[in-house]
Scaffold this motif. Structure first.
Motif, PDB file in Angstrom:
ATOM      1  N   ALA A   1       0.891  -1.061  -0.472  1.00 48.55           N
ATOM      2  CA  ALA A   1       0.820  -0.192   0.123  1.00 48.55           C
ATOM      3  C   ALA A   1       0.782   1.237  -0.115  1.00 48.55           C
ATOM      4  O   ALA A   1       0.500   1.586  -1.016  1.00 48.55           O
ATOM      5  CB  ALA A   1      -0.990  -0.218   1.708  1.00 48.55           C
ATOM      6  N   PHE A   2       1.782   0.928   0.909  1.00 55.25           N
ATOM      7  CA  PHE A   2       2.835   2.747   0.659  1.00 55.25           C
ATOM      8  C   PHE A   2       3.297   2.594  -0.154  1.00 55.25           C
ATOM      9  O   PHE A   2       3.309   4.154  -0.499  1.00 55.25           O
ATOM     10  CB  PHE A   2       3.907   2.338   1.800  1.00 55.25           C
ATOM     11  N   ALA A   3       4.055   1.757  -1.423  1.00 51.10           N
ATOM     12  CA  ALA A   3       4.651   1.452  -2.439  1.00 51.10           C
ATOM     13  C   ALA A   3       3.444   2.594  -3.439  1.00 51.10           C
ATOM     14  O   ALA A   3       3.922   3.002  -3.957  1.00 51.10           O
ATOM     15  CB  ALA A   3       4.929   0.232  -2.962  1.00 51.10           C
TER      16      ALA A   3
ATOM     17  N   LEU B   1       2.485   6.013  -2.748  1.00 48.62           N
ATOM     18  CA  LEU B   1       4.125   6.539  -3.738  1.00 48.62           C
ATOM     19  C   LEU B   1       4.077   6.979  -4.811  1.00 48.62           C
ATOM     20  O   LEU B   1       3.931   8.017  -5.298  1.00 48.62           O
ATOM     21  CB  LEU B   1       5.319   5.885  -2.792  1.00 48.62           C
ATOM     22  N   LEU B   2       3.506   6.111  -5.890  1.00 44.80           N
ATOM     23  CA  LEU B   2       3.888   6.016  -7.378  1.00 44.80           C
ATOM     24  C   LEU B   2       2.512   6.760  -7.638  1.00 44.80           C
ATOM     25  O   LEU B   2       2.817   7.455  -8.303  1.00 44.80           O
ATOM     26  CB  LEU B   2       3.696   4.819  -7.784  1.00 44.80           C
ATOM     27  N   VAL B   3       1.204   6.594  -6.761  1.00 50.16           N
ATOM     28  CA  VAL B   3       0.372   7.424  -7.797  1.00 50.16           C
ATOM     29  C   VAL B   3       1.017   8.768  -6.746  1.00 50.16           C
ATOM     30  O   VAL B   3       0.010   9.734  -8.500  1.00 50.16           O
ATOM     31  CB  VAL B   3      -0.814   7.099  -6.918  1.00 50.16           C
ATOM     32  N   VAL B   4       0.819   9.188  -5.719  1.00 44.88           N
ATOM     33  CA  VAL B   4       1.023  10.117  -5.287  1.00 44.88           C
ATOM     34  C   VAL B   4       2.005  11.599  -6.415  1.00 44.88           C
ATOM     35  O   VAL B   4       1.869  12.841  -6.729  1.00 44.88           O
ATOM     36  CB  VAL B   4       1.674  10.605  -4.061  1.00 44.88           C
ATOM     37  N   ARG B   5       3.351  10.834  -6.582  1.00 49.04           N
ATOM     38  CA  ARG B   5       4.162  11.196  -7.076  1.00 49.04           C
ATOM     39  C   ARG B   5       3.645  11.565  -8.672  1.00 49.04           C
ATOM     40  O   ARG B   5       4.115  12.440  -9.725  1.00 49.04           O
ATOM     41  CB  ARG B   5       5.090  10.458  -7.368  1.00 49.04           C
ATOM     42  N   GLN B   6       2.688  10.636  -9.530  1.00 49.20           N
ATOM     43  CA  GLN B   6       2.357  11.096 -11.056  1.00 49.20           C
ATOM     44  C   GLN B   6       1.153  12.013 -10.732  1.00 49.20           C
ATOM     45  O   GLN B   6       1.557  12.665 -11.501  1.00 49.20           O
ATOM     46  CB  GLN B   6       1.635   9.998 -11.241  1.00 49.20           C
ATOM     47  N   VAL B   7       0.016  12.208  -9.300  1.00 44.30           N
ATOM     48  CA  VAL B   7      -0.788  13.405  -9.317  1.00 44.30           C
ATOM     49  C   VAL B   7      -0.308  14.421  -9.507  1.00 44.30           C
ATOM     50  O   VAL B   7      -0.458  16.068 -10.346  1.00 44.30           O
ATOM     51  CB  VAL B   7      -1.679  12.180  -8.617  1.00 44.30           C
ATOM     52  N   ASP B   8       0.583  14.553  -8.913  1.00 43.46           N
ATOM     53  CA  ASP B   8       0.601  16.122  -7.903  1.00 43.46           C
ATOM     54  C   ASP B   8       2.384  15.837  -7.247  1.00 43.46           C
ATOM     55  O   ASP B   8       2.332  15.883  -5.684  1.00 43.46           O
ATOM     56  CB  ASP B   8       0.183  16.455  -6.739  1.00 43.46           C
ATOM     57  N   PRO B   9       3.769  15.979  -8.066  1.00 41.34           N
ATOM     58  CA  PRO B   9       4.289  16.014  -7.336  1.00 41.34           C
ATOM     59  C   PRO B   9       4.555  17.343  -5.878  1.00 41.34           C
ATOM     60  O   PRO B   9       5.349  16.912  -5.264  1.00 41.34           O
ATOM     61  CB  PRO B   9       6.082  15.911  -8.215  1.00 41.34           C
ATOM     62  N   SER B  10       4.210  18.277  -6.208  1.00 36.31           N
ATOM     63  CA  SER B  10       4.179  19.151  -5.523  1.00 36.31           C
ATOM     64  C   SER B  10       4.147  18.891  -4.042  1.00 36.31           C
ATOM     65  O   SER B  10       5.028  19.576  -2.903  1.00 36.31           O
ATOM     66  CB  SER B  10       4.185  20.870  -6.246  1.00 36.31           C
ATOM     67  N   GLN B  11       3.177  18.178  -3.674  1.00 35.49           N
ATOM     68  CA  GLN B  11       2.695  17.685  -2.642  1.00 35.49           C
ATOM     69  C   GLN B  11       2.653  16.545  -2.341  1.00 35.49           C
ATOM     70  O   GLN B  11       2.314  16.103  -1.665  1.00 35.49           O
ATOM     71  CB  GLN B  11       1.244  17.657  -2.744  1.00 35.49           C
ATOM     72  N   ALA B  12       3.858  16.085  -2.571  1.00 40.12           N
ATOM     73  CA  ALA B  12       3.996  14.562  -2.710  1.00 40.12           C
ATOM     74  C   ALA B  12       4.337  14.379  -1.101  1.00 40.12           C
ATOM     75  O   ALA B  12       3.516  13.448  -0.604  1.00 40.12           O
ATOM     76  CB  ALA B  12       4.858  14.131  -3.528  1.00 40.12           C
ATOM     77  N   GLN B  13       4.928  14.447  -0.600  1.00 37.40           N
ATOM     78  CA  GLN B  13       5.694  14.764   1.122  1.00 37.40           C
ATOM     79  C   GLN B  13       4.341  15.007   1.975  1.00 37.40           C
ATOM     80  O   GLN B  13       3.919  13.925   2.713  1.00 37.40           O
ATOM     81  CB  GLN B  13       7.209  15.811   0.670  1.00 37.40           C
ATOM     82  N   LEU B  14       3.838  16.472   2.098  1.00 37.37           N
ATOM     83  CA  LEU B  14       2.251  15.830   2.981  1.00 37.37           C
ATOM     84  C   LEU B  14       1.882  15.025   2.299  1.00 37.37           C
ATOM     85  O   LEU B  14       1.361  14.239   3.327  1.00 37.37           O
ATOM     86  CB  LEU B  14       1.964  17.694   2.376  1.00 37.37           C
ATOM     87  N   LEU B  15       1.317  14.771   1.529  1.00 39.41           N
ATOM     88  CA  LEU B  15      -0.104  13.685   1.284  1.00 39.41           C
ATOM     89  C   LEU B  15       0.942  12.598   1.498  1.00 39.41           C
ATOM     90  O   LEU B  15       0.012  11.911   2.896  1.00 39.41           O
ATOM     91  CB  LEU B  15      -0.609  13.652   0.026  1.00 39.41           C
ATOM     92  N   LEU B  16       2.467  12.146   1.470  1.00 37.99           N
ATOM     93  CA  LEU B  16       2.952  10.772   2.147  1.00 37.99           C
ATOM     94  C   LEU B  16       2.858  10.956   3.249  1.00 37.99           C
ATOM     95  O   LEU B  16       2.339   9.664   4.804  1.00 37.99           O
ATOM     96  CB  LEU B  16       3.773  10.359   1.040  1.00 37.99           C
TER      97      LEU B  16
END
Length: 69
Positions: free
Chosen positions: A27-29, A32-47
């Motif tokens: 689930a974590f992996a 991570l892949l989905v968030v990086r594709q959707v919005d890389p700028s918000q990836a850290q906060l969302l993760l």
């Protein structure tokens, strides 16, 4: 089969915990892949938020496995 130092765990409990660990890592992996594709700028906060939610959910599952054995 073994002990976690506090209680004796049988084979079925170890099996459930291994499956839960596999699902958690997958689930974590995937997130991570989905968030990086959707919005890389918000990836850290969302993760960080997703990791917290998943940790609570799977921690509850782990606790249930220990209590219900």
């Amino acid at each position: 089969m073994g002990s976690d130092g506090l209680i004796e765990l049988d084979e079925s409990c170890w099996s459930a915990l291994a499956k839960y660990n596999l699902v958690l890592a997958t689930a974590f992996a995937l997130m991570l892949l989905v968030v990086r594709q959707v919005d890389p700028s918000q990836a850290q906060l969302l993760l960080v938020v997703e990791n917290g939610v998943l940790a609570l959910v799977f921690g509850g599952i782990q606790t249930y496995c220990w209590i219900s054995r």
